[in-house]
Design an enzyme around this catalytic site. Structure first.
Site, PDB file in Angstrom:
ATOM      1  N   ASP A   1      -0.640   6.410  -4.514  1.00 28.75           N
ATOM      2  CA  ASP A   1      -0.218   7.793  -4.796  1.00 28.75           C
ATOM      3  C   ASP A   1      -1.311   8.547  -5.554  1.00 28.75           C
ATOM      4  O   ASP A   1      -1.551   9.735  -5.303  1.00 28.75           O
ATOM      5  CB  ASP A   1       1.078   7.789  -5.616  1.00 28.75           C
ATOM      6  CG  ASP A   1       2.196   7.067  -4.888  1.00 28.75           C
ATOM      7  OD1 ASP A   1       2.243   7.150  -3.644  1.00 28.75           O
ATOM      8  OD2 ASP A   1       3.007   6.398  -5.563  1.00 28.75           O
TER       9      ASP A   1
ATOM     10  N   SER B   1      -8.246  -3.628  -2.097  1.00 29.20           N
ATOM     11  CA  SER B   1      -9.474  -4.099  -2.753  1.00 29.20           C
ATOM     12  C   SER B   1     -10.708  -3.978  -1.853  1.00 29.20           C
ATOM     13  O   SER B   1     -11.823  -4.252  -2.281  1.00 29.20           O
ATOM     14  CB  SER B   1      -9.289  -5.553  -3.188  1.00 29.20           C
ATOM     15  OG  SER B   1      -9.046  -6.336  -2.034  1.00 29.20           O
TER      16      SER B   1
HETATM   17  O1  RIB Z   1       4.148   4.075  -4.843  1.00 26.74           O
HETATM   18  C1  RIB Z   1       4.769   3.608  -6.008  1.00 26.74           C
HETATM   19  C2  RIB Z   1       6.174   4.097  -6.085  1.00 26.74           C
HETATM   20  O2  RIB Z   1       6.916   3.508  -5.042  1.00 26.74           O
HETATM   21  C3  RIB Z   1       6.908   3.728  -7.343  1.00 26.74           C
HETATM   22  O3  RIB Z   1       6.724   4.649  -8.382  1.00 26.74           O
HETATM   23  C4  RIB Z   1       8.351   3.572  -6.880  1.00 26.74           C
HETATM   24  O4  RIB Z   1       9.192   4.559  -7.368  1.00 26.74           O
HETATM   25  C5  RIB Z   1       8.281   3.603  -5.362  1.00 26.74           C
HETATM   26  O5  RIB Z   1       8.705   4.785  -4.870  1.00 26.74           O
END
Ligand code: RIB
Length: 294
Positions: free
Chosen positions: A243, A214
């Site tokens: 991600d 945040s």
């Molecule tokens: O970063 C999130 C991911 O972490 C999830 O999708 C889960 O699978 C773990 O790998």
């Protein structure tokens, strides 16, 4: 230019809970959904949705072909994804009312790589292509070694962090993306500016990116540092936000955006991703990111 993303494919079982379960507690969930996840798969989807060409190097159990289909439908090249006997990687994810999560991983097929397989999968990579890698598959050292020998560029997101990461030749990374926990384990400091100073000294040719949840994110390269505040959005689920950030940052660099614009675009995409439950289902399209930024 192709991104070879050597990364996990997980089946995410996402449980909505009133609070993250305590030690010794039995807790009923309010709902459960099964979705495509895994840091590797999420990052491939983010790279593809951001507009870059990505080949996913990964493995799933043969009963989970739907996960491969979803990767393909998201625009990821799945020609290097293999279905094998045995279980897929999976994650048991609790998401509380504040959107925070806790995750248990099972490696499954993500932990079945070896040098021979990786050499075959990266055979067609040419100098200037990217190796993107996280820490949910085994044999990262081999993948990095092959990438160096093929003069590929390397983007590394050492998540989840383990002790073995420090032994990898991280000075060869072109981009290193860490969150606060990973940064502290790598640098020994919890102060963002100090982290950047320590890592810049250790990895002088690497674009260093520190995500602060945040509190936004920092990017340091070539003696310059850029700071981006987090966007103010209603949080439903933070799973996959990191991600989404990684995929958008890399795709934006490949697209030729300058460092400041890459950081801004990655932060916007990550902010949008927390508005929806689940990892890959929450990764926005480039059009969504552009219109939100506008
Ligand atoms: O970063 C999130 C991911 O972490 C999830 O999708 C889960 O699978 C773990 O790998």
């Amino acid at each position: 230019m192709t991104v070879y993303n050597f990364g996990s494919i997980n089946i995410d079982m996402v449980y909505r809970v009133p609070h993250l379960v305590n030690a010794g507690e039995t807790l009923s969930s309010r709902s459960m959904e099964t979705v495509l996840g895994g840091k590797g798969a999420n990052q491939s989807v983010a790279v593809a949705r951001a507009g870059a060409h990505v080949k996913h190097v990964g493995r799933v159990g043969s009963s989970d072909q739907w996960a491969v289909d979803q990767l393909r439908d998201a625009g990821v090249d799945v020609s290097l994804v293999e279905s094998i006997d045995g279980p897929s990687g999976h994650a048991i994810i609790q998401v509380d009312d504040a959107g925070e999560n806790s995750i248990i991983l099972h490696g499954g097929a993500n932990q079945s790589f070896n040098r021979t397989l990786l050499e075959v999968h990266l055979e067609q990579a040419v100098p200037g292509d990217w190796l993107l890698v996280q820490n949910e598959c085994n044999d990262l050292a081999t993948a990095i070694d092959i990438a160096i020998s093929k003069q590929m560029r390397i983007a590394f997101n050492p998540a989840p962090m383990t002790a073995e990461i420090s032994a990898l030749p991280l000075e060869n990374c072109d981009v290193l993306i860490v969150n606060e926990t990973e940064a502290e384990q790598l640098s020994g400091s919890s102060d963002p500016d100090e982290v950047m100073a320590i890592l810049a000294k250790r990895y002088p040719r690497t674009r260093l990116v520190l995500t602060l949840g945040s509190k936004g994110a920092l990017l340091q390269f070539d003696g310059k540092i850029y700071r981006q505040a987090a966007l103010d959005v209603a949080v439903v689920d933070t799973t996959g936000a990191g991600d989404t950030f990684v995929g958008y940052l890399l795709a934006s660099l490949i697209d030729g955006l300058d460092d400041e614009a890459c950081l801004q675009r990655a932060c916007t995409a990550a902010a949008l991703s927390v508005k929806t439950l689940g990892a890959t289902p929450s990764i926005p399209t480039a059009a969504d990111v552009e219109s939100f930024a506008a």
